[in-house]
Design a protein around this motif. Structure first.
Motif, PDB file in Angstrom:
ATOM      1  N   THR A  12       0.852  -1.192   0.000  1.00 47.33           N
ATOM      2  CA  THR A  12       0.000   0.000   0.000  1.00 47.33           C
ATOM      3  C   THR A  12       0.884   1.236   0.000  1.00 47.33           C
ATOM      4  N   TYR A  13       0.511   2.202  -0.840  1.00 51.52           N
ATOM      5  CA  TYR A  13       1.248   3.458  -0.956  1.00 51.52           C
ATOM      6  C   TYR A  13       0.295   4.625  -0.731  1.00 51.52           C
ATOM      7  N   ALA A  14       0.790   5.653  -0.061  1.00 55.82           N
ATOM      8  CA  ALA A  14       0.039   6.893   0.129  1.00 55.82           C
ATOM      9  C   ALA A  14       0.614   7.952  -0.795  1.00 55.82           C
ATOM     10  N   VAL A  15      -0.267   8.600  -1.513  1.00 50.24           N
ATOM     11  CA  VAL A  15       0.113   9.707  -2.389  1.00 50.24           C
ATOM     12  C   VAL A  15      -0.354  10.982  -1.710  1.00 50.24           C
ATOM     13  N   GLN A  16       0.585  11.851  -1.423  1.00 48.26           N
ATOM     14  CA  GLN A  16       0.251  13.116  -0.770  1.00 48.26           C
ATOM     15  C   GLN A  16       0.298  14.232  -1.799  1.00 48.26           C
ATOM     16  N   ARG A  17      -0.738  15.076  -1.742  1.00 47.13           N
ATOM     17  CA  ARG A  17      -0.808  16.177  -2.701  1.00 47.13           C
ATOM     18  C   ARG A  17      -1.450  17.408  -2.067  1.00 47.13           C
ATOM     19  N   ASN A  18      -1.040  18.569  -2.544  1.00 48.16           N
ATOM     20  CA  ASN A  18      -1.661  19.836  -2.180  1.00 48.16           C
ATOM     21  C   ASN A  18      -2.568  20.231  -3.335  1.00 48.16           C
ATOM     22  N   LEU A  19      -3.806  20.552  -3.007  1.00 43.11           N
ATOM     23  CA  LEU A  19      -4.789  20.873  -4.047  1.00 43.11           C
ATOM     24  C   LEU A  19      -5.424  22.230  -3.761  1.00 43.11           C
ATOM     25  N   GLN A  20      -4.594  23.234  -3.636  1.00 39.68           N
ATOM     26  CA  GLN A  20      -5.074  24.589  -3.336  1.00 39.68           C
ATOM     27  C   GLN A  20      -6.078  25.055  -4.378  1.00 39.68           C
ATOM     28  N   GLY A  21      -7.209  25.546  -3.897  1.00 42.37           N
ATOM     29  CA  GLY A  21      -8.214  26.125  -4.778  1.00 42.37           C
ATOM     30  C   GLY A  21      -9.092  25.120  -5.501  1.00 42.37           C
ATOM     31  N   ILE A  22      -8.992  23.849  -5.174  1.00 40.41           N
ATOM     32  CA  ILE A  22      -9.782  22.833  -5.877  1.00 40.41           C
ATOM     33  C   ILE A  22     -11.244  22.901  -5.426  1.00 40.41           C
ATOM     34  N   THR A  23     -12.147  22.704  -6.366  1.00 40.95           N
ATOM     35  CA  THR A  23     -13.572  22.648  -6.055  1.00 40.95           C
ATOM     36  C   THR A  23     -13.959  21.186  -5.799  1.00 40.95           C
ATOM     37  N   LEU A  36      -2.464  13.987 -12.371  1.00 41.56           N
ATOM     38  CA  LEU A  36      -2.698  14.422 -10.999  1.00 41.56           C
ATOM     39  C   LEU A  36      -1.375  14.819 -10.351  1.00 41.56           C
ATOM     40  N   PRO A  37      -1.304  16.031  -9.817  1.00 35.24           N
ATOM     41  CA  PRO A  37      -0.070  16.459  -9.158  1.00 35.24           C
ATOM     42  C   PRO A  37       0.123  15.703  -7.844  1.00 35.24           C
ATOM     43  N   PHE A  38       1.378  15.477  -7.488  1.00 33.26           N
ATOM     44  CA  PHE A  38       1.647  14.858  -6.184  1.00 33.26           C
ATOM     45  C   PHE A  38       2.972  15.369  -5.653  1.00 33.26           C
ATOM     46  N   ASP A  39       3.048  15.398  -4.322  1.00 33.68           N
ATOM     47  CA  ASP A  39       4.258  15.854  -3.651  1.00 33.68           C
ATOM     48  C   ASP A  39       5.136  14.689  -3.215  1.00 33.68           C
ATOM     49  N   ARG A  40       4.470  13.604  -2.839  1.00 36.95           N
ATOM     50  CA  ARG A  40       5.228  12.482  -2.293  1.00 36.95           C
ATOM     51  C   ARG A  40       4.424  11.197  -2.422  1.00 36.95           C
ATOM     52  N   VAL A  41       5.131  10.106  -2.662  1.00 36.53           N
ATOM     53  CA  VAL A  41       4.541   8.774  -2.665  1.00 36.53           C
ATOM     54  C   VAL A  41       5.389   7.939  -1.724  1.00 36.53           C
ATOM     55  N   GLU A  42       4.732   7.329  -0.731  1.00 40.48           N
ATOM     56  CA  GLU A  42       5.499   6.515   0.210  1.00 40.48           C
ATOM     57  C   GLU A  42       4.709   5.289   0.640  1.00 40.48           C
ATOM     58  N   GLU A  43       5.442   4.247   0.977  1.00 34.87           N
ATOM     59  CA  GLU A  43       4.828   3.022   1.463  1.00 34.87           C
ATOM     60  C   GLU A  43       4.203   3.274   2.822  1.00 34.87           C
ATOM     61  N   VAL A  44       3.008   2.745   3.035  1.00 44.89           N
ATOM     62  CA  VAL A  44       2.324   2.881   4.318  1.00 44.89           C
ATOM     63  C   VAL A  44       1.736   1.538   4.727  1.00 44.89           C
ATOM     64  N   LEU A  45       1.431   1.434   5.989  1.00 48.67           N
ATOM     65  CA  LEU A  45       0.676   0.294   6.489  1.00 48.67           C
ATOM     66  C   LEU A  45      -0.758   0.755   6.671  1.00 48.67           C
ATOM     67  N   ASP A  46      -1.667   0.165   5.936  1.00 48.26           N
ATOM     68  CA  ASP A  46      -3.078   0.508   6.025  1.00 48.26           C
ATOM     69  C   ASP A  46      -3.688  -0.429   7.064  1.00 48.26           C
ATOM     70  N   LEU A  47      -3.824   0.054   8.282  1.00 46.56           N
ATOM     71  CA  LEU A  47      -4.252  -0.771   9.402  1.00 46.56           C
ATOM     72  C   LEU A  47      -5.775  -0.792   9.475  1.00 46.56           C
ATOM     73  N   GLN A  48      -6.328  -1.932   9.149  1.00 46.75           N
ATOM     74  CA  GLN A  48      -7.774  -2.116   9.193  1.00 46.75           C
ATOM     75  C   GLN A  48      -8.154  -2.705  10.551  1.00 46.75           C
ATOM     76  N   PRO A  49      -9.298  -2.301  11.116  1.00 49.49           N
ATOM     77  CA  PRO A  49      -9.703  -2.879  12.396  1.00 49.49           C
ATOM     78  C   PRO A  49     -10.037  -4.356  12.235  1.00 49.49           C
ATOM     79  N   THR A  50      -9.747  -5.093  13.264  1.00 50.02           N
ATOM     80  CA  THR A  50     -10.071  -6.523  13.249  1.00 50.02           C
ATOM     81  C   THR A  50     -11.292  -6.740  14.147  1.00 50.02           C
ATOM     82  N   MET A  51     -12.086  -7.691  13.763  1.00 48.10           N
ATOM     83  CA  MET A  51     -13.280  -8.028  14.536  1.00 48.10           C
ATOM     84  C   MET A  51     -12.927  -9.161  15.504  1.00 48.10           C
ATOM     85  N   HIS A  52     -13.352  -9.021  16.748  1.00 46.57           N
ATOM     86  CA  HIS A  52     -13.074 -10.056  17.748  1.00 46.57           C
ATOM     87  C   HIS A  52     -14.316 -10.832  18.055  1.00 46.57           C
TER      88      HIS A  52
END
Length: 90
Positions: free
Chosen positions: A3-14, A74-90
Motif C-alpha cells: 500500500t502506498y500513500a500519495v500526498q498532494r496539495n490541491l489549493q483552490g480545488i472545487t 494528478l499532481p503529487f508531492d510524495r509517494v510513500e509506502e504505508v501500512l493501512d491498518l484495518q480494524p479486526t473483529m473479535h
C-alpha cells in the motif's frame, strides 16, 4: 501487494474537480492493470482546512503508483509506502 500513500496539495480545488480527480485516479489504475501492472485505487482523504489530499493505492512498486498519477495528470508531492491498518473483529 504493498500500500502506498500519495500526498498532494490541491489549493483552490472545487468539490467537482476533486470528484473528477478521484475518477481519473480510478480510471488510470484500471488502465494500468489492464496493461499488466496491477494497481488498485483504494480511497482518498481530503483535508479541507489546508486543501491537502492523501490517496491510497495498492501496487507492486512506488514507480507504478507514480506512473498512474502522471497518467491521470494528478499532481503529487510524495509517494510513500504505508501500512493501512484495518480494524479486526473479535
Amino acid at each position: 501487494m504493498t500500500t502506498y500513500a500519495v500526498q498532494r496539495n490541491l489549493q483552490g480545488i472545487t468539490m467537482e474537480q476533486l470528484a473528477a480527480a478521484q475518477q481519473a485516479a480510478i480510471q488510470a489504475s484500471e488502465a494500468a492493470s489492464q496493461q499488466g501492472t496491477e494497481v488498485t485505487y483504494i480511497r482518498s482523504n481530503f483535508y479541507p482546512a489546508d486543501q491537502r489530499c492523501t490517496c491510497l493505492f495498492e501496487a507492486p512498486s512506488r514507480e507504478a503508483v507514480e506512473d498512474v498519477n502522471r497518467a491521470a495528470s494528478l499532481p503529487f508531492d510524495r509517494v510513500e509506502e504505508v501500512l493501512d491498518l484495518q480494524p479486526t473483529m473479535h
